[in-house]
Scaffold this motif. Structure first.
Motif, mmCIF file in Angstrom:
data_model
loop_
_atom_site.group_PDB
_atom_site.id
_atom_site.type_symbol
_atom_site.label_atom_id
_atom_site.label_comp_id
_atom_site.label_asym_id
_atom_site.label_seq_id
_atom_site.Cartn_x
_atom_site.Cartn_y
_atom_site.Cartn_z
ATOM 1 N N ASN A 5 0.845 -1.185 0.000
ATOM 2 C CA ASN A 5 0.000 0.000 0.000
ATOM 3 C C ASN A 5 0.886 1.244 0.000
ATOM 4 N N ASN A 10 -3.969 2.787 -3.035
ATOM 5 C CA ASN A 10 -3.109 2.445 -4.170
ATOM 6 C C ASN A 10 -2.029 1.467 -3.724
ATOM 7 N N VAL A 11 -1.748 0.515 -4.571
ATOM 8 C CA VAL A 11 -0.731 -0.489 -4.251
ATOM 9 C C VAL A 11 0.260 -0.601 -5.404
ATOM 10 N N ILE A 12 1.444 -1.098 -5.069
ATOM 11 C CA ILE A 12 2.479 -1.323 -6.063
ATOM 12 C C ILE A 12 3.091 -2.690 -5.791
ATOM 13 N N ILE A 42 3.358 8.270 -12.631
ATOM 14 C CA ILE A 42 2.087 7.892 -12.016
ATOM 15 C C ILE A 42 1.958 8.697 -10.731
ATOM 16 N N ALA A 44 0.077 9.225 -7.503
ATOM 17 C CA ALA A 44 -0.849 8.581 -6.572
ATOM 18 C C ALA A 44 -0.988 9.407 -5.298
ATOM 19 N N THR A 45 -0.818 10.733 -5.416
ATOM 20 C CA THR A 45 -0.870 11.594 -4.240
ATOM 21 C C THR A 45 -2.265 12.118 -3.935
ATOM 22 N N TYR A 46 -3.184 12.016 -4.885
ATOM 23 C CA TYR A 46 -4.542 12.540 -4.714
ATOM 24 C C TYR A 46 -4.521 14.030 -4.372
ATOM 25 N N VAL A 62 6.599 6.649 -9.593
ATOM 26 C CA VAL A 62 5.339 6.754 -8.871
ATOM 27 C C VAL A 62 5.501 7.761 -7.736
ATOM 28 N N SER A 64 4.002 9.372 -4.274
ATOM 29 C CA SER A 64 3.133 8.988 -3.163
ATOM 30 C C SER A 64 3.127 10.077 -2.103
#
Length: 84
Positions: A5, A10-12, A42, A44-46, A62, A64
């Motif tokens: 997570n 979101n997962v990687i 990508i 994935a920080t929203y 990515v 985060s």
């Protein structure tokens, strides 16, 4: 395949992670910019502040909102669970 997570659901894939770093240095900012131009970024920080930059073996970068230490702890916990 172990999934980790990286925040907000979101997962990687853990086996695809090469490195996790803080986004503060100029070379990392350049890495993010280059990945954006290549179409391999990508986010994935929203919309939150980027706290970790994860580089995958595929060349994807990515972003985060979770601290790198937190993600590393999750990676370590997942790998310990898999060893049993």
């Amino acid at each position: 395949m172990k999934l980790v997570n990286i925040g907000f659901g979101n997962v990687i894939a853990a086996n695809r992670v090469i490195t996790m770093v803080s986004p503060d240095s100029a070379p990392i900012k350049r890495l993010i910019s280059d990945a954006r131009e290549r179409g391999q970024l990508i986010d994935a920080t929203y919309g939150r502040r980027t706290r970790a930059v994860i580089v995958a073996d595929s060349g994807h970068v990515v972003l985060s909102a979770i601290q790198p230490e937190t993600i590393a702890g999750r990676l370590k916990t997942d790998s310990e669970d898999g060893d049993e």
